[in-house]
Every structure is written in structure tokens, then in C-alpha cells.
Design an enzyme around this catalytic site. Sequence first.
Site, PDB file in Angstrom:
ATOM      1  N   HIS A  19      -9.190  16.249  52.004  1.00  0.00           N
ATOM      2  CA  HIS A  19      -9.991  15.032  52.231  1.00  0.00           C
ATOM      3  C   HIS A  19     -11.483  15.361  52.130  1.00  0.00           C
ATOM      4  CE1 HIS A  19      -6.432  13.596  54.873  1.00  0.00           C
ATOM      5  NE2 HIS A  19      -6.403  12.875  53.778  1.00  0.00           N
ATOM      6  N   LYS A  43       2.950   4.159  59.400  1.00  0.00           N
ATOM      7  CA  LYS A  43       3.229   5.482  59.965  1.00  0.00           C
ATOM      8  C   LYS A  43       2.856   5.490  61.448  1.00  0.00           C
ATOM      9  CE  LYS A  43       1.151   7.478  55.776  1.00  0.00           C
ATOM     10  NZ  LYS A  43      -0.006   8.266  55.311  1.00  0.00           N
ATOM     11  N   ARG A  92      -3.568  14.125  43.883  1.00  0.00           N
ATOM     12  CA  ARG A  92      -3.056  15.492  43.937  1.00  0.00           C
ATOM     13  C   ARG A  92      -1.977  15.673  42.884  1.00  0.00           C
ATOM     14  NH1 ARG A  92      -2.201  14.815  50.287  1.00  0.00           N
ATOM     15  NH2 ARG A  92      -1.590  12.842  49.388  1.00  0.00           N
ATOM     16  N   SER A 130      -1.837  15.974  54.879  1.00  0.00           N
ATOM     17  CA  SER A 130      -1.803  15.954  56.345  1.00  0.00           C
ATOM     18  C   SER A 130      -0.388  16.211  56.841  1.00  0.00           C
ATOM     19  CB  SER A 130      -2.321  14.619  56.870  1.00  0.00           C
ATOM     20  OG  SER A 130      -3.669  14.458  56.519  1.00  0.00           O
TER      21      SER A 130
HETATM   22  N1  ATP Z   1      -5.705  17.609  49.007  1.00  0.00           N
HETATM   23  C1  ATP Z   1      -6.049  16.438  48.514  1.00  0.00           C
HETATM   24  N2  ATP Z   1      -6.590  16.346  47.277  1.00  0.00           N
HETATM   25  C2  ATP Z   1      -6.912  15.155  46.744  1.00  0.00           C
HETATM   26  N3  ATP Z   1      -6.719  13.968  47.373  1.00  0.00           N
HETATM   27  C3  ATP Z   1      -6.187  13.983  48.596  1.00  0.00           C
HETATM   28  C4  ATP Z   1      -5.825  15.207  49.233  1.00  0.00           C
HETATM   29  N4  ATP Z   1      -5.294  14.913  50.463  1.00  0.00           N
HETATM   30  C5  ATP Z   1      -5.329  13.566  50.567  1.00  0.00           C
HETATM   31  N5  ATP Z   1      -5.858  12.999  49.465  1.00  0.00           N
HETATM   32  C6  ATP Z   1      -6.052  11.578  49.186  1.00  0.00           C
HETATM   33  O1  ATP Z   1      -6.754  10.987  50.248  1.00  0.00           O
HETATM   34  C7  ATP Z   1      -6.374   9.616  50.405  1.00  0.00           C
HETATM   35  C8  ATP Z   1      -6.013   9.329  51.848  1.00  0.00           C
HETATM   36  O2  ATP Z   1      -4.842  10.056  52.129  1.00  0.00           O
HETATM   37  P1  ATP Z   1      -4.082  10.109  53.501  1.00  0.00           P
HETATM   38  O3  ATP Z   1      -5.000   9.826  54.625  1.00  0.00           O
HETATM   39  O4  ATP Z   1      -2.814   9.333  53.396  1.00  0.00           O
HETATM   40  O5  ATP Z   1      -3.748  11.688  53.544  1.00  0.00           O
HETATM   41  P2  ATP Z   1      -2.407  12.445  53.258  1.00  0.00           P
HETATM   42  O6  ATP Z   1      -2.748  13.897  53.188  1.00  0.00           O
HETATM   43  O7  ATP Z   1      -1.668  11.860  52.098  1.00  0.00           O
HETATM   44  O8  ATP Z   1      -1.627  12.165  54.611  1.00  0.00           O
HETATM   45  P3  ATP Z   1      -0.024  12.102  54.871  1.00  0.00           P
HETATM   46  O9  ATP Z   1       0.510  13.436  54.441  1.00  0.00           O
HETATM   47  O10 ATP Z   1       0.062  11.836  56.326  1.00  0.00           O
HETATM   48  O11 ATP Z   1       0.492  10.975  54.007  1.00  0.00           O
HETATM   49  C9  ATP Z   1      -5.254   9.393  49.381  1.00  0.00           C
HETATM   50  O12 ATP Z   1      -5.810   8.840  48.197  1.00  0.00           O
HETATM   51  C10 ATP Z   1      -4.750  10.790  49.121  1.00  0.00           C
HETATM   52  O13 ATP Z   1      -4.140  10.878  47.847  1.00  0.00           O
HETATM   53 MG    MG Z   2      -0.127  10.444  52.010  1.00  0.00          MG
END
Ligand code: ATP
Ligand code: MG
Length: 173
Positions: A19, A43, A92, A130
Site C-alpha cells: 500500500h 469483510k 498485483r 493484508s
Molecule cells: N502489494 C501491493 N501492490 C500493489 N497494489 C496493492 C498491494 N496491496 C494492495 N494493493 C491494492 O490496494 C488497494 C486496496 O487494497 P486492500 O485494502 O483491499 O488491500 P489487500 O492487501 O488486498 O487486503 P486483503 O488481503 O485484506 O484483501 C487495491 O487496489 C489493491 O489491489
Molecule cells: Mg484485497
Amino acid sequence: MPHRLAVYPGTFDPVSNGHLDVIERGSQLFEQMVVSCAVNISKQPLFSLDERLEMLREVTASFPNVRVESFSGMVVDYVRALGGKVILRGLRTFSDYENEVQMAYANRTFAPEIETVFVCASLEESFISSRLIREAAALDGDISRFVPPSVADRLRAKAQKLKGDLKDHGKGR
Ligand SMILES: Nc1ncnc2c1ncn2[C@@H]1O[C@H](COP(=O)(O)OP(=O)(O)OP(=O)(O)O)[C@@H](O)[C@H]1O
Ligand SMILES: [Mg+2]
């Protein structure tokens, strides 16, 4: 007219180095960025809204053009209310692609004037989610590589709750 403000919505449960990478890239592309934590999500988050906001504020404090807020309801209504025209999202894997593009088309149907912009995190951060972090923390894995130090401390403090959640999850199978 160039876009000045971008909104980066998400659950941030908790905020990860992935993030943060997206936030940093966004802060270089746009004059102002609002990182916005979703309130009413399907969630059941590990961290409360206040905790998620606090962590986000801590780790984005060094970006002068980034602010942290929460929102409920439709993201396009929220972006409109801020006078924004851009939703920033991170990409991702291929599985992200499918969900993200579906959401982008839905949002375009609701609000044709708002554009979704995707950025990729750096390769080293590109696999971090996450969910992966929560699961690794529940198993006492070393999550220090995936999150800022202050977030790692909070995850350790939640270890017992995480382990309980993992057990409950297993019971449902
Ligand atoms: N490592 C990463 N690289 C690029 N984009 C990311 C990354 N982690 C999260 N994002 C993007 O950030 C945005 C918000 O994601 P979110 O808060 O759902 O996180 P998440 O890591 O997907 O959480 P969870 O695993 O709980 O679903 C989404 O567009 C997600 O694709
Ligand atoms: Mg997610």
C-alpha cells in the site's frame, strides 16, 4: 484539465509496504492524495476503523500532500463529494486484475466522469497482501519485511486474537 486530486480507497487491514508503495507513487503523480479507509465493508476487519486510520496516519505522516480519511457507501459518491475525478488502485496479480477491472467498469457506469488509474508497486512489494500478513502473523511468522515497524508491533499485540480467528475459521470447514 489535469487531475489534481486522487482518492486511494481500500480496507488497509492493516496498511502494508505494498500500500505504501502505491501511496508514494500516487503522491508523485497527483498534487493531492486522499487515502481513504472503507467503513462498511463485507469483510470483518481485524483492526477497528480507528486503528486502521491511526496506522495509516502514522505511516503517511512524511508525505505532505497525502491525507487520510474514512468513507462509507459508494466510493464514487465519496469521490464526487470531494470534487475528485480519479480513483487510484494498485495492481498485483492476474486475480487482482479481474476484480479491479470489474470494479472500475462498475464505477464508470455509476460515474462516467471519474477515472480509475492503476499503478503497480515495485516488484519486491508486488506480492504483499493484508490477508497474507494477517495469516503469517497468526502463525507467528516474521512479518517485519511486509509492514512498517509500527504496524508490525500492533500485529504482534493482536497475535492472540489472530490465532483465535484462525481456529474459528478452521471450525467452519
Ligand atoms: N502489494 C501491493 N501492490 C500493489 N497494489 C496493492 C498491494 N496491496 C494492495 N494493493 C491494492 O490496494 C488497494 C486496496 O487494497 P486492500 O485494502 O483491499 O488491500 P489487500 O492487501 O488486498 O487486503 P486483503 O488481503 O485484506 O484483501 C487495491 O487496489 C489493491 O489491489
Ligand atoms: Mg484485497
